[in-house]
Design a protein around this motif. Structure first.
Motif, short mmCIF file in Angstrom:
data_model
loop_
_atom_site.label_atom_id
_atom_site.label_comp_id
_atom_site.label_asym_id
_atom_site.label_seq_id
_atom_site.Cartn_x
_atom_site.Cartn_y
_atom_site.Cartn_z
N ASP A 594 18.47 -5.13 38.77
CA ASP A 594 18.81 -6.75 38.97
C ASP A 594 20.34 -6.87 39.78
O ASP A 594 19.79 -8.21 39.24
CB ASP A 594 19.40 -6.94 37.41
N SER A 595 20.27 -5.81 40.17
CA SER A 595 21.61 -6.02 41.38
C SER A 595 20.58 -6.22 42.64
O SER A 595 20.39 -6.30 43.14
CB SER A 595 22.74 -4.56 41.43
N SER A 596 21.16 -7.91 43.28
CA SER A 596 21.32 -8.55 43.97
C SER A 596 21.43 -7.63 45.02
O SER A 596 22.59 -6.67 44.98
CB SER A 596 21.43 -9.45 44.27
N TYR A 806 17.77 -12.97 37.58
CA TYR A 806 18.02 -12.34 36.96
C TYR A 806 16.98 -12.69 36.04
O TYR A 806 16.17 -12.91 35.84
CB TYR A 806 19.41 -12.02 36.45
N TYR A 841 24.76 -7.40 29.84
CA TYR A 841 23.41 -7.44 29.69
C TYR A 841 23.75 -7.98 27.55
O TYR A 841 22.85 -8.73 26.95
CB TYR A 841 22.80 -6.42 29.38
#
Length: 849
Positions: A594-596, A806, A841
C-alpha cells in the motif's frame, strides 16, 4: 516478400469509394477512398520503417513451406489487402445515414441487428472476394492445388476475423466462424445476418451476381489449422504472433489515418532508435564506463588468484560487465541470452551495455524495451539511466516510462494532445521502461488497447529483469512464446536474474541460447557475494509466535543497528509494526504494497539518515528498494525471495550481515500453485539451505522445481501444455491465451480510498492531495474538451493521485466525503497516519461492524 507491393487500390473491390463517407469532422467529410488510402499509407509506412518484410518472409518460410508460386502470390495479396478492405463495410446505407448523415441506397438498409455496424460487413466483403479468388484459381484456372486452396481459405477466415475485430477485442476465432455459419446463440447472429445482407447487396446493388460460396465450417477449419501446425508449438506461436501483428498494424493504421483527417497530424516517426552510435558515445563518455574501459585495457581479465582475494566489489562488477560483453560479441546471431549474476553485481549497467552492443552488432534493431517486475524498479532504473547519461537531453528525450504512475511523455515543447496520446498508445518511443504486466498485456492481452503496440516489438531488444518473479506454473508457456516471438519478429531477448532457472528444460524448441556468464562460480562463489550475509536458521524449529519474534528482534536490535523484518502478509507486518513500536524507543517504520513509491522513498531516506532504525515490511522490500541494513528477519517463502531479501542486508560488504529466517504465515495459501512454496522446497528443508549457501540456483531449479513443472504440464487436464498450444494458441482462442498468460490473478474485492492530505516528496516539494482532488473533479466536469486532451490530462492527474490512494478489502467501514466512480474521498486524511507518517490500518478495522 515485399508485402506493400501487393496492396491494391480500393477500386479493385468497390465502385463506391467516392460515393460513401468514412468520417466526419468540423472541416467536412472524408470519403471511403480517402480514408482507405490514408490507412494504406500508414500500413506500408510502418511495414517499411519497422522492417517487417523479413518477418512476413520468415512466417511464409516456416508456415507455408511447400506452397507453389501462385498460391504464395495469392497469400501475399490476401495479407496486404486486409487494410484495403477493413472499412469497406461502411457502404452500409444505415451507417451512411446514422453516422455520416448521408442518405444513400435506402432500399438496401440492413436489419436493425446489423444496424450501422461495418466491421462484420467488411469481413464478409473480404471473405467473398478472396474465397472467390481462391475458388477461381483452383477450379477454373487450376493454378493451385486442393491442398493449397484449403490452406489459403483458412487464412481468408483468419484475416476476415482480424477485420471483424478491428474496433473490438480479439475474441475466440471459433466463435467468429460459428457466427458466420449461424451457429452462435447470441440473439443476433451477426455473422449470418451480415452474409445474408451482403448477398442481397452484391446481387441487387452491385449487380455482380451471387456471392462466393463458403461453408464457414469450424470443424473443417480446425482440422486445417491442426494439419498446418503439425502439433508444433513453434508453428502455433508463429500463427498467433502473425495474427496479433496484422491486427496491431491494422488498428494502428486506422488510428493514425483517422487522426490525420481529424486534426491534420501526420505520423512519420514511430519511435525508433535512429543513431545508436550517438547513444553509445554518450554512454561511453560517462565516468563509470571510462573507468571500465581503462580497467579493460590495463587489467582485464584479472588473474584468478588475485580476483579471489579482492575486496573491491567494483572489480567484480567490472569483470562481469566485460565477461558478458565478450560472450555477446562471440555470439551475435542468437536471439535469446541469459545473464545470471549475483544480487548487487551491477546487472542494470551491464544490461544497458549489452542492449547497446546488440544494436551496434545488428543494424536492423531499432527499439529497446527495459522490462521490470515492479514500478519501483522502473523508477530506480530510470534514475540509473539519468546518471549513466548525465541527464543529457539528446539521449533522455528518447527514453520514456510507460506505466500508470508517470505522466505521458511529450516529445515536443508544444502540447499536441493527439500526438502525446498516439505516442503513448502505440509506444512511439525509442527506449521504453515498463513492467512485466504491461509487456504481457502487449504480448497476450485480448483487448484492443492491449495489442496497440504489438508491432513495435519487431526488430527490438527486450531486457527482462527478474524473470523468476513470474508465476512458475506458466514458465513453460513463457519461454515457448518468447522463443517463437524472437524468431518470428527478429527480437533479441536478454533474460537476467540472480536466481535464473534453466528455462531450456521446459520447452521442446531447443534453439540455441547463450549464457553470457560462462563461469558463474567466478562471481557466485566469491566472498563478496556469498560471505556478505550469514543465514541463521535457529528460529526455524517450528512455527514462531509474534511475541517470540519481537522479543528476539529487540534483543538483537541494540546500539547503532538497522534491522529489517519481512512478512508474507500485510496483516502480520502491521501487527509487528504496532507491537515493536510500543516496546522500543528506536525509530520504527512500515512498508507494504500500500505504500506509494513516494512513501517508500521517504522511508528509505529517513533510515539512511538515522544511526539506527527498524523497518517492518512485506515482500515489496525485496526489489527496487535500495536499502542497506545490518540484520534481517524473514518469514520463509521461495528460495528466490530469500536471496533477494539477503540482498538488502550488508549491501556495501563493509561489515558482517546476518539474516534470520522464521516460519509464521502459510506461504502456500498466498502463492497458490507456486512449486517453490511447497514445504520440502523451502528453507524448512536442510537440503534447500545448501542451495542458498552455495548460491547454486541452477541446480536448485533443475533438481527440485523443473521436474515438477514438466510433470504438471503433462497432466491430462486443463493445464496440459501440448493441448494449450495446439488448441488454445493454434486455434487462435485469444481469450483463453490471455487468461492463461495473465501474470496477476487478483480476484480480491477491494475498496479504493483517496486520503486527502499534504505530503512532501524526497526533495521536499509539497503535494496537496486535496487540491489534486478538486482538479480531478474539475477536469471530469469540463465540457467541450477534445478526447485526446481529456485522456492525457486524466492519465497525468491520476498518476499524481496514486500517492494518496489506498486499497482495502471490502470488509472495512468508513464515512467518505465524496465519491467519484469507485474512488472514495476522505478529506481529513492526516487523521489516519501516525507520527512516522505510517497509515493506521486499525482505524479502519475498528469501524467494522
Amino acid at each position: 516478400m515485399e508485402i506493400e507491393k501487393s496492396v491494391l487500390p480500393i477500386d479493385a473491390f468497390t465502385a463506391y469509394g467516392d460515393a460513401c463517407f468514412a468520417h466526419r469532422s468540423n472541416n467536412g467529410e472524408e470519403t471511403l477512398r480517402e480514408h482507405t488510402e490514408r490507412c494504406q499509407k500508414y500500413w506500408t509506412r510502418m511495414i517499411k520503417k519497422k522492417k517487417l518484410d523479413p518477418v512476413f518472409s520468415e512466417f511464409e518460410a516456416v508456415y507455408l513451406d511447400g506452397l507453389g508460386t501462385e498460391a504464395k502470390a495469392l497469400f501475399e495479396c490476401m495479407t496486404a489487402n486486409i487494410v484495403t478492405l477493413h472499412d469497406i463495410g461502411k457502404v452500409n446505407p444505415r451507417y451512411q445515414k446514422t453516422k455520416m448523415g448521408h442518405a444513400w441506397h435506402k432500399e438496401a438498409m440492413p436489419d436493425a441487428n446489423i444496424g450501422s455496424k461495418h466491421s462484420i460487413l467488411s469481413s464478409v466483403f473480404y471473405l467473398d472476394h478472396f474465397i472467390g479468388k481462391i475458388n477461381t484459381a483452383f477450379k477454373e484456372e487450376q493454378q493451385i492445388t486442393k491442398e493449397e486452396s484449403d490452406v489459403l481459405k483458412n487464412f481468408a477466415y483468419i484475416y476476415s476475423y482480424i477485420i471483424s475485430r478491428h474496433h473490438g477485442s480479439l475474441g475466440e476465432f471459433e466463435s467468429y466462424v460459428n457466427g458466420l455459419a449461424g451457429r452462435q446463440n447470441d440473439g443476433e447472429n451477426l455473422g449470418k445476418r451480415a452474409r445474408n445482407w451482403f448477398g442481397f447487396w452484391k446481387m441487387e446493388v452491385m449487380n455482380q451476381g451471387a456471392p462466393a460460396k463458403y461453408g464457414a465450417n469450424w470443424k473443417l477449419i480446425r482440422n486445417g489449422l491442426q494439419k498446418m501446425n503439425q502439433g508444433e508449438s513453434r508453428k502455433a506461436v508463429y500463427l498467433y504472433g502473425m495474427t496479433r501483428l496484422l491486427y496491431s498494424l491494422l488498428v494502428a493504421s486506422d488510428y493514425y489515418a483517422t487522426a490525420e483527417f481529424m486534426t491534420g497530424l501526420e505520423i512519420s516517426d514511430f519511435g525508433d532508435v535512429k543513431d545508436i552510435d550517438k547513444i553509445s558515445e554518450v554512454y561511453e563518455d560517462g565516468e563509470i564506463l571510462q573507468k571500465i574501459r581503462t580497467y579493460e585495457k590495463e587489467t582485464y581479465p584479472m588473474e584468478e588468484s588475485l580476483l579471489r582475494e579482492t575486496e573491491d566489489i567494483n572489480v567484480l562488477r567490472t569483470e562481469m560487465f566485460l565477461d558478458a560483453e565478450k560472450a555477446l560479441q562471440a555470439h551475435p546471431d542468437q536471439s535469446l541470452y541469459y545473464l545470471e549474476a549475483p544480487t548487487g553485481s551491477g546487472k542494470s549497467n551491464t544490461a544497458f551495455n549489452l542492449s547497446f552492443t546488440m544494436m551496434r552488432l545488428d543494424p536492423e534493431l531499432n527499439k529497446i524495451f527495459y522490462i521490470y517486475p515492479f514500478n519501483t524498479l522502473v523508477e530506480q532504473n530510470m534514475s540509473s539511466i539519468e546518471k549513466v547519461f548525465n541527464n543529457k537531453e539528446e539521449v533522455m528525450s528518447e527514453v520514456a516510462v510507460v506505466n500508470s504512475l508517470v505522466p505521458m511523455k511529450s516529445q515536443t515543447e508544444e502540447e499536441d494532445w493527439n500526438k502525446i496520446l498516439l505516442d503513448r498508445q502505440f509506444l512511439n518511443y525509442p527506449m521504453i521502461l515498463s513492467t512485466h504486466v504491461t509487456l504481457f498485456r502487449t504480448l497476450f492481452g485480448n483487448k484492443r488497447e492491449d495489442v496497440f503496440g504489438f508491432y513495435q516489438l519487431s526488430n527490438s531488444v527486450i531486457v527482462l529483469d527478474e524473470i523468476q518473479s513470474y508465476k512458475n506454473n506458466i514458465w513453460s508457456e513463457i519461454i515457448t512464446f518468447l522463443k517463437g516471438f524472437a524468431n518470428l519478429l527478429h527480437i533479441k531477448i536478454l533474460i537476467m536474474s540472480a536466481t535464473l532457472p534453466n528455462l531450456e528444460l521446459l520447452t521442446d524448441n531447443h534453439s540455441e541460447t547463450v549464457r553470457l556468464i560462462e563461469n558463474r562460480e567466478k562471481y557466485f562463489r566469491h566472498k563478496q557475494f556469498t560471505g556478505r550475509v550469514t543465514a541463521d536458521y535457529s528460529l526455524l524449529k517450528g512455527k514462531i509466535t509474534m511475541d517470540d519474534l519481537v522479543t528476539h528482534v529487540l534483543h538483537h536490535a541494540i546500539g547503532k543497528t538497522k534491522v529489517l523484518i519481512e512478512f508474507l502478509t500485510k496483516k502480520s507486518a502491521q501487527k509487528c509494526y504496532t507491537c515493536i513500536k510500543s516496546k522500543t524507543n528506536k525509530p520504527v517504520f512500515l512498508m507494504t504494497g500500500d505504500s506509494s513509491i513516494l512513501e517508500r522513498k521517504n522511508i528509505i531516506k529517513k533510515i539512511e539518515e538515522l544511526p539506527s532504525a527498524i523497518l517492518v515490511a512485506t515482500e515489496v522490500v525485496e526489489a527496487g528498494v535500495d536499502i542497506d541494513m545490518d540484520i534481517g528477519y524473514k518469514d520463509i517463502s521461495g528460495l528466490d525471495s530469500e536471496e533477494q531479501f539477503m540482498g538488502r542486508i550488508n549491501r556495501s560488504g563493509l561489515r558482517n550481515g546476518i539474516a534470520y529466517f522464521f516460519d509464521m504465515d502459510d506461504a502456500s495459501g498466498i502463492y497458490k500453485g507456486d512449486k517453490r512454496i511447497e514445504k520440502e522446497k523451502t528453507l524448512a528443508n536442510e537440503t534447500i539451505r545448501e542451495y542458498l549457501t552455495t548460491k547454486d540456483f541452477a541446480a536448485y531449479y533443475e533438481k527440485e522445481i523443473v521436474p515438477l513443472l514438466v510433470k504438471e504440464g503433462r497432466k491430462l487436464n486443463e493445464n496440459n501444455l501440448e493441448d494449450f498450444f495446439c488448441e488454445g494458441v493454434g486455434y487462435l482462442d485469444m481469450e483463453k491465451v490471455s487468461s492463461r498468460m495473465r501474470l496477476i490473478d487478483d480476484k480480491r474485492q477491494v475498496v479504493s480510498l483517496y486520503l486527502g492530505r499534504v505530503i512532501h516528496d524526497e526533495n521536499g516539494k509539497k503535494l496537496d492531495g486535496r487540491s489534486l482532488w478538486e482538479q480531478y473533479k474539475e477536469l471530469l466536469e469540463t465540457n467541450g474538451m477534445d478526447y485526446p486532451e481529456r485522456k492525457v490530462k486524466l492519465h497525468d492527474i491520476r498518476s499524481k493521485m496514486n500517492a494518496f490512494i489506498y486499497e482495502f478489502t471490502n470488509q472495512i467501514r468508513f464515512q467518505e466525503d465524496e465519491q467519484i466512480g469507485d474512488l472514495y474521498y476522505i478529506e481529513n486524511g492526516e487523521e489516519y497516519f501516525d507520527e512516522n507518517d505510517i497509515l493506521i490500518y486499525d482505524m479502519f478495522r475498528a469501524q467494522i461492524a
